[in-house]
Design an enzyme around this catalytic site. Structure first.
Site, mmCIF file in Angstrom:
data_model
loop_
_atom_site.group_PDB
_atom_site.id
_atom_site.type_symbol
_atom_site.label_atom_id
_atom_site.label_comp_id
_atom_site.label_asym_id
_atom_site.label_seq_id
_atom_site.Cartn_x
_atom_site.Cartn_y
_atom_site.Cartn_z
ATOM 1 C CD GLU A 54 -0.897 0.705 3.661
ATOM 2 O OE1 GLU A 54 -1.442 1.791 3.404
ATOM 3 O OE2 GLU A 54 -0.848 0.223 4.796
ATOM 4 C CE LYS A 116 -6.393 7.206 6.095
ATOM 5 N NZ LYS A 116 -6.836 7.473 7.475
ATOM 6 C CB VAL A 136 -5.453 -1.746 4.336
ATOM 7 C CG1 VAL A 136 -5.865 -3.209 4.240
ATOM 8 C CG2 VAL A 136 -4.092 -1.617 5.020
ATOM 9 C CG ASP A 168 -13.249 6.208 13.133
ATOM 10 O OD1 ASP A 168 -13.175 5.480 12.133
ATOM 11 O OD2 ASP A 168 -12.404 7.090 13.410
ATOM 12 C CB SER A 170 -10.518 0.950 9.460
ATOM 13 O OG SER A 170 -9.864 1.017 8.210
ATOM 14 C CB ALA A 171 -13.129 1.659 4.630
ATOM 15 C CG ASP A 172 -8.065 -0.663 6.274
ATOM 16 O OD1 ASP A 172 -8.337 0.001 5.256
ATOM 17 O OD2 ASP A 172 -7.071 -0.445 7.001
ATOM 18 C CE LYS A 189 -0.379 1.559 13.943
ATOM 19 N NZ LYS A 189 -1.329 0.902 13.201
HETATM 20 N N1 PSU Z 1 -1.667 1.740 10.470
HETATM 21 C C1 PSU Z 1 -0.329 1.990 10.423
HETATM 22 N N2 PSU Z 1 0.177 2.702 9.404
HETATM 23 C C2 PSU Z 1 -0.618 3.187 8.415
HETATM 24 C C3 PSU Z 1 -2.029 2.913 8.460
HETATM 25 C C4 PSU Z 1 -2.507 2.200 9.507
HETATM 26 O O1 PSU Z 1 0.408 1.563 11.297
HETATM 27 O O2 PSU Z 1 -0.107 3.842 7.512
HETATM 28 C C5 PSU Z 1 -2.888 3.382 7.337
HETATM 29 C C6 PSU Z 1 -3.220 2.228 6.389
HETATM 30 O O3 PSU Z 1 -3.192 2.709 5.067
HETATM 31 C C7 PSU Z 1 -4.633 1.856 6.774
HETATM 32 C C8 PSU Z 1 -5.180 3.201 7.133
HETATM 33 O O4 PSU Z 1 -5.359 1.246 5.745
HETATM 34 O O5 PSU Z 1 -4.129 3.844 7.832
HETATM 35 C C9 PSU Z 1 -6.427 3.112 7.967
HETATM 36 O O6 PSU Z 1 -6.965 4.381 8.105
HETATM 37 P P1 PSU Z 1 -8.395 4.565 8.789
HETATM 38 O O7 PSU Z 1 -8.164 4.205 10.223
HETATM 39 O O8 PSU Z 1 -8.734 5.990 8.590
HETATM 40 O O9 PSU Z 1 -9.319 3.613 8.121
HETATM 41 MN MN MN Z 2 -12.149 5.955 10.292
#
Ligand code: PSU
Ligand code: MN
Length: 336
Positions: A54, A116, A136, A168, A170-172, A189
């Site tokens: 990614e 992003k 992701v 909240d 993640s879309a992941d 994390k």
């Molecule tokens: N966790 C990390 N480093 C990162 C990300 C997550 O340790 O760079 C990034 C990844 O691209 C992940 C995104 O898909 O953050 C998730 O963001 P959000 O929580 O806004 O969905």
């Molecule tokens: Mn989010």
């Protein structure tokens, strides 16, 4: 009656003739929408193992120049372990599967001024011909379009602390529920709610395994989270067999392989825990939410640990990509 047949038969195209094999020639749709680097294109044509990478980790996950150096280094590690790296991003409105070193440098220098891009952002970034770093979720979906089924990164997004109020998540996580790509990561994390993240993944039908000697699900900076994954996978071959079985029955959902950070690179639990608690509190106080949340927390945790978390982050990414390359290699042997 296919149910009584061995898995080996189910994995053949005779059993599921309509299932698109990951190593099939690039489709017409992909050809028009995606632009491949020469290295990735020839790897796809000759059915070499590939590992998707990614780009949000480059732009939003690490500071310059460590982000550039790490992105180049992890590509090399993939090659050294017998696979071809495909770093994915959108450059000036063009989906790029495989980046040149110059393109990696552009994203690394843009940092947080690159868009992003998760799944929901893709159409906008394309329509407006912007430069977007894929998360992701977006990387998974583009990798799948490109015919790449193994993907490595640092950590995946998850359910944020306080989800009961903010919603909240993640879309992941939903992408993992709908896209058959295996994501090799160091777990989730503890800036996130790890327990709720695993519950969410279970609901989404995502296979979650720990790669290594235990089934303890790793917490990115540390080797254990206090939660278990479904199973412990000891070898790349075992992981590849699970991916092949997922494809054989056309599950259309993803897999998470959590690889615990190497012991020597792991952070002190209490130390990183304290930094995370402070960062989460600050984010709340400063009203940081939505897509800004994760990049803010990563940056603050790095500052609060005096750069320690970045060092751990780089070490674990390197390990993840080497595991992913070996899984991709075994998968291509299984499917040959
Ligand atoms: N966790 C990390 N480093 C990162 C990300 C997550 O340790 O760079 C990034 C990844 O691209 C992940 C995104 O898909 O953050 C998730 O963001 P959000 O929580 O806004 O969905
Ligand atoms: Mn989010």
């Amino acid at each position: 009656d296919a149910t009584s047949l061995p898995l080996r038969y189910l994995m053949t195209s005779a059993a599921f003739p309509r299932v698109k094999r990951s190593s099939q020639p690039i489709s017409t749709l992909s050809r028009t929408a995606l632009r491949f680097s020469d290295e990735v294109h020839s790897a796809l044509e000759s059915k070499k193992p590939l590992v998707a990478l990614e780009s949000t980790i480059i732009s939003h996950g690490m500071p310059y120049p460590q982000n550039y150096e790490t992105a180049v280094e992890v590509e090399k590690i993939v090659r050294d372990n017998g696979a071809v790296p495909a770093t994915i991003a959108i450059i000036d409105g063009q989906i790029q599967i495989g980046l040149s070193q110059d393109q990696i440098r552009i994203l690394a220098k843009l940092g947080r001024s690159a868009v992003k891009a998760s799944r929901r952002d893709l159409a906008v970034v394309l329509a407006k011909k912007q430069t977007g770093a894929t998360t992701v979720s977006a990387t998974m979906l583009l990798a799948h379009r490109a015919g790449i089924s193994v993907f490595a990164t640092g950590g995946i997004g998850g359910v944020h602390r306080g989800y009961e109020n903010t919603m909240d998540a993640s879309a992941d996580l939903t992408e993992l529920g709908r896209t058959p790509v295996a994501v090799v990561c160091a777990g989730v994390k503890s800036i996130l709610d790890i327990g709720r993240t695993l519950e969410f993944l279970e609901t989404q039908g995502v296979t979650v395994a720990t790669f290594g000697n235990t089934s303890d699900f790793p917490a990115f900076f540390t080797r254990t989270s206090g939660f278990k994954s479904m199973l412990n996978v000891k070898t790349p071959r075992e992981a590849a067999e699970i991916i092949a079985a997922n494809h054989a029955i056309d599950l259309q959902s993803g897999i998470v392989f959590g690889v615990p950070i190497p012991e020597v690179d792991a952070m002190d639990d209490a130390l990183v825990g304290k930094a995370i608690d402070i960062a989460v509190k600050e984010a709340h106080e400063q009203n940081i939410f939505g897509k800004e949340s994760t990049p803010f927390l990563l940056k603050r945790v790095n500052e609060l640990t005096g750069g320690g978390s970045l060092k751990s982050n780089i070490a674990l990414v390197k390990q993840n990509v080497s595991v992913a390359a070996r899984i991709a290699k075994d998968l291509s042997t299984l499917k040959a």
